[in-house]
Enzyme design. Structure first.
Site, PDB file in Angstrom:
ATOM      1  N   PRO A  54       0.959  -1.138   0.051  1.00  0.00           N
ATOM      2  CA  PRO A  54      -0.017   0.008   0.121  1.00  0.00           C
ATOM      3  C   PRO A  54       0.903   1.362  -0.037  1.00  0.00           C
ATOM      4  O   PRO A  54       1.527   1.527   1.063  1.00  0.00           O
ATOM      5  CB  PRO A  54      -0.769  -0.149   1.519  1.00  0.00           C
ATOM      6  N   ASP A  90       6.124   2.103   1.551  1.00  0.00           N
ATOM      7  CA  ASP A  90       5.224   1.223   1.953  1.00  0.00           C
ATOM      8  C   ASP A  90       4.503   1.257   3.293  1.00  0.00           C
ATOM      9  O   ASP A  90       5.217   1.187   4.418  1.00  0.00           O
ATOM     10  CB  ASP A  90       6.025  -0.259   1.768  1.00  0.00           C
ATOM     11  N   HIS A  91       3.250   1.290   3.100  1.00  0.00           N
ATOM     12  CA  HIS A  91       2.584   1.798   4.588  1.00  0.00           C
ATOM     13  C   HIS A  91       2.567   0.549   5.584  1.00  0.00           C
ATOM     14  O   HIS A  91       2.053   0.813   6.547  1.00  0.00           O
ATOM     15  CB  HIS A  91       1.274   2.302   4.438  1.00  0.00           C
ATOM     16  N   ARG A  92       2.730  -0.651   5.062  1.00  0.00           N
ATOM     17  CA  ARG A  92       2.788  -1.838   5.831  1.00  0.00           C
ATOM     18  C   ARG A  92       3.856  -1.662   6.968  1.00  0.00           C
ATOM     19  O   ARG A  92       3.818  -2.035   7.908  1.00  0.00           O
ATOM     20  CB  ARG A  92       3.060  -3.111   4.728  1.00  0.00           C
ATOM     21  N   ILE A 122       5.906   1.090   7.608  1.00  0.00           N
ATOM     22  CA  ILE A 122       6.288   2.373   8.098  1.00  0.00           C
ATOM     23  C   ILE A 122       5.054   3.274   8.013  1.00  0.00           C
ATOM     24  O   ILE A 122       4.178   3.251   7.165  1.00  0.00           O
ATOM     25  CB  ILE A 122       7.518   3.261   7.654  1.00  0.00           C
TER      26      ILE A 122
END
Lengths: 431, 373
Positions: free
Chosen positions: A229, A403-405, A407
């Site tokens: 994401p 990558d929001h997974r 950070i």
């Protein structure tokens, strides 16, 4: 049974395009009868038969480009010694169009510049994607009425930068084209591309097979975009001091033989900022976050083969000069199409320089397996408020996707702000 | 011919239709051409046909991958045949790389020429076996100096200037309009003039130095330039074999007596510069067409018919030429190449320790491949 292999009809040519077959299977041929026409990087030539006999098979189709030494026709029976000739003062050349002003020199200019003949050579040939040869320029400027005045090194520079001297307005004495004129023109050209729109191609559609580098890119983009994401952030920054720093580096003896650009400072800024936010330089595996204590810094490069992302290994250990040399070598190798697979593996962070295309910013997509990517936009003078006054400053936009997974917004924001602060004040690198 | 007047037309004896041109201006040349009997003229025609058939065959061989390169002389046979017949047995000839007719005339075998262009030999033949025909010079205009030096040597030896044209030696150097722009060409003219060297520079102005027109390279006609260097100079219709013969014979015999000369032959390269070149990219086809109508072989053939030679005789000459070219192809297909150490044998006239060492080293290196080198 004898096979005729494609000879080198020039000096040092490596390939030729089969333009027209003049014989068909079953035809009787004699020594020196014209078998076919081929087009090389140098000219369109007829190839006469070395054999007597009957054509058994044509081994290469019209429109195909084949290497010297490839068997192209099989002839059976007959006598290889017989000879028949006709008086012909024209001898070898026969063309019916394009008596143009293309000069013939000594050297081979490479497949990329093979002159293409017009439609009748293209029949039921698949779209010429595989050969990937750029189309000739939309128009070749005719010899201008007034000759261009420029010194040889400037002419060389113009050639290297792809600048058409005839189109440059010279600002020197008596209209001489100066180094600045050429550089300025090259800059403009890099921003204003495709000023001449080519004609619409014939046919309502063109089908381009997705293969090779394109296929790899497509797969990578899908993997990345639909696995990680993405969250993207942008910040404008006054990069005036970076521009001054770049100018000083260019003038320094140590950096005399290496290319210095804002991209170099950006790379250094990222390496600095990663030390403060190591999580952006990591790989999210699902079970764990692998934080790398080294940086293999990827540079997205537009190459003749397509978009490639070779990386500088262990960039965190490099001095500014070493980094400059590594970046130069990496981009040169990429542009020449010599990038090896190993150069593109094990990247940990990527920079994409969309500024070279004149863009302010964009939403980059992560290189698969990485957690962060930074986009460097174009740097241009804009109004900027300094101490309550509007002044012209060199302004750019730093954008990035993460990558929001792996950070969250706080880390991402700090990292991007750090990068921006270095562009604003490169002296911070001296911490 | 050395006066201040600037010619507007080259010297011509046969017009494009092969008819004799009779004028006061060319009276002395007509008389000289009279030295050629009808049989001589027929033989000249035969040599031109042989050269052209050979030339075409060599072009085909190149396109069939048998030669690395070919340099066609098509269109220039008229200038060459006149010069060849004007030379005398004792003369020494320094060619460029397009003088196929001259080479064949002096006794070079077709295959010897072909061997250079198929890379079978490093170049060359023994000029003692080819009536003074030196090797092809592939580097442009270098031989303008070699030939001038050789001519100066003749003079130092006293082998010229006795007044006996049948014994006095002379030198001919052949090059083209492109080579005329090289510094070596000008240096040759300076030394030839200064030392009264027995030499004639025979310049075939074929109009194109690869893609550069001769008009771009010289603001003044080349023969005018030669006069500026102090040489006798003449301008001749190079597609007129009789005029080429007459003018060159006169210049050569003057050179034997210490008056170096320069002949600019007005001709045209009908084909490509070499097989690596495509002239349609730089010159108009109507220019080629206008020169095609001035073909030297057709011109001499028309003249021979006027002299009463029948078509059957001319056709027979062509058949012979075709057969000779075919024979060359057959011989080439079975011919080998020179040994790889052949090059060492022609560097010095006597054994040389360094060269012998290199020859031995090459033999050892090749032996290292177990005979597969």
């Amino acid at each position: 049974m004898q096979e005729f292999r494609l000879p080198d009809p020039g000096e040092g040519l490596t390939e030729a395009e089969i333009v027209t077959w003049r014989v068909q299977p079953g035809d009787a041929v004699h020594v020196n009868d014209v078998l076919l026409e081929v087009e090389t990087a140098k000219s369109l030539v007829e190839l006469p038969s070395p054999f007597d006999g009957t054509v058994e098979a044509l081994l290469v189709e019209e429109g195909q480009t084949v290497e010297v030494g490839t068997p192209i026709i099989r002839v059976s029976g007959g006598d290889a010694d017989a000879v028949e000739t006709t008086i012909d003062t024209q001898q070898t050349v026969d063309r019916d169009e394009e008596g143009g002003a293309v000069l013939v020199g000594y050297g081979v200019r490479g497949g990329a510049e093979t002159r293409r003949r017009k439609p009748h050579t293209v029949r039921d040939v698949p779209p010429p994607v595989a050969s990937a040869r750029p189309a000739p320029p939309a128009s070749v400027p005719a010899a201008s009425a007034t000759p261009v005045i420029a010194k040889p090194p400037i002419r060389k520079l113009a050639k290297d930068l792809g600048v058409d001297l005839a189109a440059v307005v010279g600002t020197g004495l008596a209209g001489e084209v100066t180094r600045d004129d050429v550089v300025q023109s090259a800059k403009q050209a890099s921003v204003f591309r495709n000023l001449q729109a080519p004609e619409w191609s014939g046919g309502r559609e063109e089908r381009i097979p997705v293969k090779g580098v394109r296929k790899v890119i497509a797969q990578g983009m899908v993997d990345s975009a639909f696995t990680a994401p993405h969250v993207s952030v942008f910040t404008d920054v006054d990069a005036t001091r970076t521009m001054e720093f770049v100018q000083r580096l260019k003038a320094s003896a140590d950096f005399a033989d290496v290319k210095v650009s804002p991209l170099l400072i950006m790379a250094k800024a990222i390496l600095w900022a990663i030390r403060r936010s190591p999580q952006v330089n990591s790989t999210f595996t699902g079970d764990e976050l692998v934080v790398h204590h080294y940086v293999n810094l990827g540079i997205a490069a537009a190459t003749p083969r397509g978009l490639l992302v070779p990386n500088v290994k262990d960039a965190q250990q490099m001095s500014l000069l070493e980094l400059a040399r590594s970046l130069q070598q990496l981009t040169t190798t990429a542009r020449e199409g010599r990038t090896q697979p190993a150069d593109m593996q094990h990247g940990t962070f990527t920079i994409t320089n969309i500024g070279v295309f004149g863009m302010d910013t964009g939403t980059p997509i992560l290189n698969p397996g990485e957690t962060g990517i930074i986009a460097l936009g174009t740097i241009r003078q804009k109004p900027w408020v300094v101490d309550g006054e509007v002044r012209p400053r060199w302004v750019t936009t730093v954008g990035g996707s993460f990558d929001h997974r792996a950070i969250d917004g706080d880390v991402i924001s700090r990292f991007v702000a750090d990068v921006a602060s270095i562009l604003e004040e490169p002296a911070l690198l001296l911490d | 011919m050395t006066g201040p007047e600037v010619a507007t037309e080259p010297i011509r004896l046969l017009d494009a239709d092969g008819s004799l041109v009779e004028s006061d201006a060319n009276a002395e040349w007509r008389e000289l051409a009279g030295q050629l009997s009808t049989d001589d003229r027929l033989a000249m025609h035969g040599e031109m046909l042989r050269t052209r058939r050979f030339d075409i065959e060599a072009g085909h061989l190149q396109r069939q991958g048998k030669l690395g390169l070919w340099v066609p002389s098509i269109g220039q046979e008229g200038a060459q045949v006149g010069a060849a017949w004007a030379s005398r047995d004792q003369d020494t000839i320094f060619p460029s790389y397009r003088e196929h007719l001259i080479a064949l005339h002096r006794g070079v075998d077709m295959l010897q020429i072909i061997d250079i262009f198929r890379g079978a030999v490093h170049g060359g033949w023994d000029p003692l076996e080819t009536r003074g025909m030196r090797i092809y010079s592939l580097v442009i205009a270098t031989h303008a100096l070699h030939s001038t030096g050789y001519a100066m040597g003749i003079r130092f030896d006293g082998a010229c200037g006795t007044g006996d044209a049948s014994r006095d030696e002379a030198v001919m150097a052949f090059y083209g309009d492109g080579a005329a722009s090289q510094g070596d060409a000008s240096e040759g003219l300076v030394f030839a003039a200064s030392y009264d060297a027995p030499i004639v520079f025979f310049v075939q102005n074929n109009k194109w130095a690869i893609s550069v027109p001769s008009t771009r390279q010289s603001r003044t006609p080349l023969h005018e330039r030669a006069r500026g260097f102090g040489l006798d100079a003449a301008w001749v219709d190079g597609n007129d074999p009789l005029a080429s013969f007459a003018v060159t014979r006169r210049m050569l015999d003057a050179a034997r007596q210490g008056r170096p000369g320069y002949v600019e032959a007005d001709t045209y390269r009908m084909g490509a510069h070499t097989t690596s070149d495509d002239p349609t990219r730089y010159r108009p086809s109507d220019e080629e067409e206008s020169w095609r109508r001035r073909d030297p072989i057709a011109r001499l053939a028309a003249h021979l018919r006027e002299l009463g030679v029948d078509d059957a005789t001319l056709a027979e000459q062509d058949r012979e030429a075709v057969e000779l070219a075919a024979d060359m192809r057959r011989r080439m297909l079975v011919a080998g190449t020179a040994a790889s150490d052949d090059i060492f044998d022609h560097v010095y006239s006597e054994p040389h320790p360094l060269v012998l060492e290199q020859k031995r080293a090459l033999a050892e290196f090749e032996a290292g491949f177990g005979g597969d080198a």
